[in-house]
Design a protein around this motif. Structure first.
Motif, PDB file in Angstrom:
ATOM      1  N   GLY A   1     -45.864  28.323  75.856  1.00  0.00           N
ATOM      2  CA  GLY A   1     -44.760  27.360  75.812  1.00  0.00           C
ATOM      3  C   GLY A   1     -45.266  25.946  76.089  1.00  0.00           C
TER       4      GLY A   1
ATOM      5  N   GLY B   1     -43.621  22.750  74.819  1.00  0.00           N
ATOM      6  CA  GLY B   1     -42.368  22.252  75.413  1.00  0.00           C
ATOM      7  C   GLY B   1     -42.615  21.171  76.443  1.00  0.00           C
ATOM      8  N   ASP B   2     -41.534  20.623  76.968  1.00  0.00           N
ATOM      9  CA  ASP B   2     -41.637  19.452  77.852  1.00  0.00           C
ATOM     10  C   ASP B   2     -42.507  19.706  79.085  1.00  0.00           C
ATOM     11  OD1 ASP B   2     -40.000  18.076  76.159  1.00  0.00           O
ATOM     12  OD2 ASP B   2     -38.164  18.539  77.279  1.00  0.00           O
ATOM     13  N   GLN B   3     -42.180  20.753  79.821  1.00  0.00           N
ATOM     14  CA  GLN B   3     -42.881  21.002  81.083  1.00  0.00           C
ATOM     15  C   GLN B   3     -44.325  21.446  80.820  1.00  0.00           C
ATOM     16  OE1 GLN B   3     -41.746  20.218  83.871  1.00  0.00           O
ATOM     17  NE2 GLN B   3     -42.484  21.526  85.511  1.00  0.00           N
ATOM     18  N   GLY B   4     -44.483  22.382  79.907  1.00  0.00           N
ATOM     19  CA  GLY B   4     -45.811  22.903  79.602  1.00  0.00           C
ATOM     20  C   GLY B   4     -46.729  21.805  79.093  1.00  0.00           C
TER      21      GLY B   4
ATOM     22  N   SER C   1     -48.193  28.882  71.611  1.00  0.00           N
ATOM     23  CA  SER C   1     -46.900  28.745  70.939  1.00  0.00           C
ATOM     24  C   SER C   1     -46.620  30.034  70.183  1.00  0.00           C
ATOM     25  CB  SER C   1     -46.947  27.565  69.967  1.00  0.00           C
ATOM     26  OG  SER C   1     -45.800  27.555  69.133  1.00  0.00           O
TER      27      SER C   1
ATOM     28  N   LYS D   1     -47.668  24.979  65.135  1.00  0.00           N
ATOM     29  CA  LYS D   1     -47.002  24.185  66.184  1.00  0.00           C
ATOM     30  C   LYS D   1     -47.961  23.977  67.368  1.00  0.00           C
ATOM     31  CE  LYS D   1     -42.637  24.027  68.744  1.00  0.00           C
ATOM     32  NZ  LYS D   1     -41.434  24.766  69.145  1.00  0.00           N
TER      33      LYS D   1
ATOM     34  N   SER E   1     -44.428  28.901  80.682  1.00  0.00           N
ATOM     35  CA  SER E   1     -43.511  27.763  80.781  1.00  0.00           C
ATOM     36  C   SER E   1     -42.541  27.782  79.600  1.00  0.00           C
ATOM     37  CB  SER E   1     -44.330  26.459  80.810  1.00  0.00           C
ATOM     38  OG  SER E   1     -43.463  25.354  80.918  1.00  0.00           O
TER      39      SER E   1
ATOM     40  N   PHE F   1     -35.739  30.371  80.508  1.00  0.00           N
ATOM     41  CA  PHE F   1     -35.502  31.697  81.099  1.00  0.00           C
ATOM     42  C   PHE F   1     -34.990  32.701  80.052  1.00  0.00           C
ATOM     43  CE2 PHE F   1     -32.805  34.767  83.437  1.00  0.00           C
ATOM     44  CZ  PHE F   1     -33.820  35.402  84.147  1.00  0.00           C
TER      45      PHE F   1
ATOM     46  N   VAL G   1     -43.765  29.383  85.817  1.00  0.00           N
ATOM     47  CA  VAL G   1     -43.131  28.087  86.086  1.00  0.00           C
ATOM     48  C   VAL G   1     -41.621  28.191  85.817  1.00  0.00           C
ATOM     49  CG1 VAL G   1     -43.142  25.652  85.313  1.00  0.00           C
ATOM     50  CG2 VAL G   1     -45.267  26.918  85.332  1.00  0.00           C
ATOM     51  N   VAL G   2     -41.209  29.340  85.324  1.00  0.00           N
ATOM     52  CA  VAL G   2     -39.850  29.487  84.781  1.00  0.00           C
ATOM     53  C   VAL G   2     -38.769  29.444  85.871  1.00  0.00           C
ATOM     54  CG1 VAL G   2     -38.327  31.111  83.571  1.00  0.00           C
ATOM     55  CG2 VAL G   2     -40.655  30.693  82.738  1.00  0.00           C
ATOM     56  N   VAL G   3     -37.705  28.707  85.557  1.00  0.00           N
ATOM     57  CA  VAL G   3     -36.553  28.608  86.455  1.00  0.00           C
ATOM     58  C   VAL G   3     -35.352  29.279  85.768  1.00  0.00           C
ATOM     59  CG1 VAL G   3     -34.979  27.029  87.638  1.00  0.00           C
ATOM     60  CG2 VAL G   3     -37.394  26.424  87.405  1.00  0.00           C
TER      61      VAL G   3
ATOM     62  N   LEU H   1     -32.234  29.024  85.031  1.00  0.00           N
ATOM     63  CA  LEU H   1     -31.055  28.147  85.019  1.00  0.00           C
ATOM     64  C   LEU H   1     -29.918  28.827  84.277  1.00  0.00           C
ATOM     65  CD1 LEU H   1     -32.802  24.736  84.195  1.00  0.00           C
ATOM     66  CD2 LEU H   1     -32.024  25.552  86.444  1.00  0.00           C
TER      67      LEU H   1
ATOM     68  N   HIS I   1     -42.176  24.393  89.834  1.00  0.00           N
ATOM     69  CA  HIS I   1     -40.746  24.404  89.514  1.00  0.00           C
ATOM     70  C   HIS I   1     -40.076  23.082  89.857  1.00  0.00           C
ATOM     71  CE1 HIS I   1     -41.929  28.529  90.768  1.00  0.00           C
ATOM     72  NE2 HIS I   1     -41.304  28.853  89.669  1.00  0.00           N
TER      73      HIS I   1
ATOM     74  N   VAL J   1     -41.379  19.948  90.003  1.00  0.00           N
ATOM     75  CA  VAL J   1     -41.847  18.684  89.393  1.00  0.00           C
ATOM     76  C   VAL J   1     -41.260  18.605  87.993  1.00  0.00           C
ATOM     77  CG1 VAL J   1     -43.991  18.300  90.657  1.00  0.00           C
ATOM     78  CG2 VAL J   1     -44.028  19.758  88.651  1.00  0.00           C
TER      79      VAL J   1
ATOM     80  N   THR K   1     -34.799  23.827  92.050  1.00  0.00           N
ATOM     81  CA  THR K   1     -34.834  23.042  90.806  1.00  0.00           C
ATOM     82  C   THR K   1     -33.424  22.746  90.298  1.00  0.00           C
ATOM     83  OG1 THR K   1     -36.937  24.020  90.242  1.00  0.00           O
ATOM     84  CG2 THR K   1     -35.749  22.968  88.447  1.00  0.00           C
TER      85      THR K   1
HETATM   86  N1  LIG Z   1     -38.430  20.387  81.798  1.00  0.00           N
HETATM   87  C1  LIG Z   1     -38.586  20.225  83.113  1.00  0.00           C
HETATM   88  O1  LIG Z   1     -38.558  19.098  83.625  1.00  0.00           O
HETATM   89  C2  LIG Z   1     -38.820  21.435  83.994  1.00  0.00           C
HETATM   90  C3  LIG Z   1     -39.059  21.240  85.355  1.00  0.00           C
HETATM   91  C4  LIG Z   1     -39.315  22.345  86.157  1.00  0.00           C
HETATM   92  C5  LIG Z   1     -39.302  23.616  85.622  1.00  0.00           C
HETATM   93  N2  LIG Z   1     -39.035  23.775  84.301  1.00  0.00           N
HETATM   94  C6  LIG Z   1     -39.003  25.137  83.744  1.00  0.00           C
HETATM   95  O2  LIG Z   1     -40.124  25.282  82.898  1.00  0.00           O
HETATM   96  C7  LIG Z   1     -39.782  26.100  81.780  1.00  0.00           C
HETATM   97  C8  LIG Z   1     -40.057  25.323  80.492  1.00  0.00           C
HETATM   98  O3  LIG Z   1     -39.225  24.186  80.463  1.00  0.00           O
HETATM   99  P1  LIG Z   1     -39.224  23.200  79.217  1.00  0.00           P
HETATM  100  O4  LIG Z   1     -38.302  22.101  79.553  1.00  0.00           O
HETATM  101  O5  LIG Z   1     -40.613  22.882  78.831  1.00  0.00           O
HETATM  102  O6  LIG Z   1     -38.559  24.128  78.101  1.00  0.00           O
HETATM  103  P2  LIG Z   1     -38.474  23.912  76.539  1.00  0.00           P
HETATM  104  O7  LIG Z   1     -39.116  22.619  76.161  1.00  0.00           O
HETATM  105  O8  LIG Z   1     -37.062  24.143  76.129  1.00  0.00           O
HETATM  106  O9  LIG Z   1     -39.305  25.161  75.971  1.00  0.00           O
HETATM  107  C9  LIG Z   1     -40.664  25.345  76.206  1.00  0.00           C
HETATM  108  C10 LIG Z   1     -41.251  26.147  75.068  1.00  0.00           C
HETATM  109  O10 LIG Z   1     -40.832  27.499  75.151  1.00  0.00           O
HETATM  110  C11 LIG Z   1     -41.096  28.118  73.900  1.00  0.00           C
HETATM  111  N3  LIG Z   1     -40.076  29.135  73.595  1.00  0.00           N
HETATM  112  C12 LIG Z   1     -40.312  30.461  73.529  1.00  0.00           C
HETATM  113  N4  LIG Z   1     -39.185  31.125  73.241  1.00  0.00           N
HETATM  114  C13 LIG Z   1     -38.219  30.215  73.123  1.00  0.00           C
HETATM  115  C14 LIG Z   1     -36.839  30.317  72.840  1.00  0.00           C
HETATM  116  N5  LIG Z   1     -36.237  31.491  72.641  1.00  0.00           N
HETATM  117  N6  LIG Z   1     -36.135  29.178  72.782  1.00  0.00           N
HETATM  118  C15 LIG Z   1     -36.729  27.991  72.997  1.00  0.00           C
HETATM  119  N7  LIG Z   1     -38.054  27.845  73.286  1.00  0.00           N
HETATM  120  C16 LIG Z   1     -38.792  28.961  73.347  1.00  0.00           C
HETATM  121  C17 LIG Z   1     -41.099  26.999  72.862  1.00  0.00           C
HETATM  122  O11 LIG Z   1     -42.430  26.957  72.356  1.00  0.00           O
HETATM  123  P3  LIG Z   1     -42.800  27.475  70.879  1.00  0.00           P
HETATM  124  O12 LIG Z   1     -41.631  27.196  69.984  1.00  0.00           O
HETATM  125  O13 LIG Z   1     -43.969  26.615  70.578  1.00  0.00           O
HETATM  126  O14 LIG Z   1     -43.117  28.913  71.031  1.00  0.00           O
HETATM  127  C18 LIG Z   1     -40.815  25.750  73.674  1.00  0.00           C
HETATM  128  O15 LIG Z   1     -41.539  24.622  73.237  1.00  0.00           O
HETATM  129  C19 LIG Z   1     -38.299  26.459  81.935  1.00  0.00           C
HETATM  130  O16 LIG Z   1     -38.177  27.730  82.511  1.00  0.00           O
HETATM  131  C20 LIG Z   1     -37.781  25.382  82.868  1.00  0.00           C
HETATM  132  O17 LIG Z   1     -36.670  25.800  83.628  1.00  0.00           O
HETATM  133  C21 LIG Z   1     -38.810  22.705  83.468  1.00  0.00           C
END
Ligand SMILES: NC(=O)c1ccc[n+]([C@@H]2O[C@H](COP(=O)([O-])OP(=O)(O)OC[C@H]3O[C@@H](n4cnc5c(N)ncnc54)[C@H](OP(=O)(O)O)[C@@H]3O)[C@@H](O)[C@H]2O)c1
Length: 228
Positions: free
Chosen positions: A10, A13-16, A34, A39, A75, A78, A101-103, A105, A143, A145, A202
């Motif tokens: 992942g 995505g934003d966090q990863g 990914s 991608k 990452s 959920f 890292v998963v939360v 939510l 979680h 940050v 978080t």
């Molecule tokens: N964003 C934050 O600021 C933050 C902070 C603390 C913790 N977290 C936790 O870290 C985790 C990742 O957060 P994020 O904001 O990076 O999430 P995100 O951008 O929505 O998704 C991360 C990646 O997950 C992959 N993915 C796999 N299955 C998916 C599905 N069914 N739907 C959507 N994406 C899917 C996608 O990668 P591919 O399409 O490339 O496979 C996507 O780029 C979450 O559990 C979040 O709660 C986030």
């Protein structure tokens, strides 16, 4: 762990992606995982261009990324947690470290991001522990940050990172990776079951961001020795 490779499942995505940038900048070998090869490659190209070309991030499909790594960081949202764990399950080797890292939510079930879901195993990290091979060394961290702060690589991240694991050795790996991010202090969060509390914080921080109209509220534990 000398010369290790980190795969961020992942990492597109934003966090990863934020974690990828921070670790690559600190000199770690990082693979972006990914569901789609293209991608992953595109995200790796973007990371290398942000980092100025001196750093090499690569991109692979999740199972290949996990198989090529010593540290696997999960990452994903959920709602995708179980499926993504199953997708890398067979790629995890006995000596690997898995960091969740998963939360959980409530957005996963159509609710607001400022509330957390109850997970029957206790936390997302404990859910991972139930699903992964029994030999997997699991920690949870990062979680509390925010992605935005991680991606601003010219600035320090103003937050502690609490690392939980049932293994002290694995907690140490998570804390070492946290300390690679400028401004972050790694805090020993004890057993993996404590991840339930850290994950839920978080949701609280997201609500605080909304109420105070800011985007990067974090946490600091006070009263610890300065050496951490
Ligand atoms: N964003 C934050 O600021 C933050 C902070 C603390 C913790 N977290 C936790 O870290 C985790 C990742 O957060 P994020 O904001 O990076 O999430 P995100 O951008 O929505 O998704 C991360 C990646 O997950 C992959 N993915 C796999 N299955 C998916 C599905 N069914 N739907 C959507 N994406 C899917 C996608 O990668 P591919 O399409 O490339 O496979 C996507 O780029 C979450 O559990 C979040 O709660 C986030």
């Amino acid at each position: 762990m000398a010369d290790r490779t980190i795969a961020v499942i992942g990492g597109t995505g934003d966090q990863g992606f934020g974690l990828v940038l921070r670790w690559a900048k600190a000199g770690e070998h990082v693979i972006i995982g990914s569901r789609q090869q293209q991608k992953a490659e595109d995200a790796a190209k973007k990371a290398n261009s942000i980092l100025g070309g001196a750093f090499t991030v690569s991109g692979m499909e999740n199972p290949k990324a996990a198989a090529a790594a010593d540290v696997i960081v999960m990452s994903v949202p959920f709602a995708a947690h179980v499926d993504m764990i199953k997708s890398v399950h067979d790629s995890i080797k006995p000596d690997d470290v898995f960091i969740d890292v998963v939360v959980p939510l409530s957005t996963a079930v159509g609710g607001p991001a400022s509330t957390a879901l109850a997970v029957w195993e206790g936390s997302a990290a404990q859910q991972a522990a139930r699903l992964l091979p029994s030999h997997t060394k699991i920690a949870s961290a990062f979680h509390n940050v925010v992605a935005e702060a991680l991606q601003r690589i010219d600035r320090e991240v103003n937050s502690d990172v609490i690392v939980c694991s049932d293994s002290q050795e694995v907690r140490k790996v998570g804390m070492e990776l946290a300390a690679k991010i400028p401004g972050v202090r790694a805090v020993d969060g004890g057993r993996l079951e404590n991840s339930r509390i850290v994950e839920q914080v978080t949701a609280l921080l997201i609500g605080i961001n909304i109420r105070y109209k800011v985007s990067d509220a974090g946490i600091r534990i006070t009263g610890l020795p300065t050496t951490g």
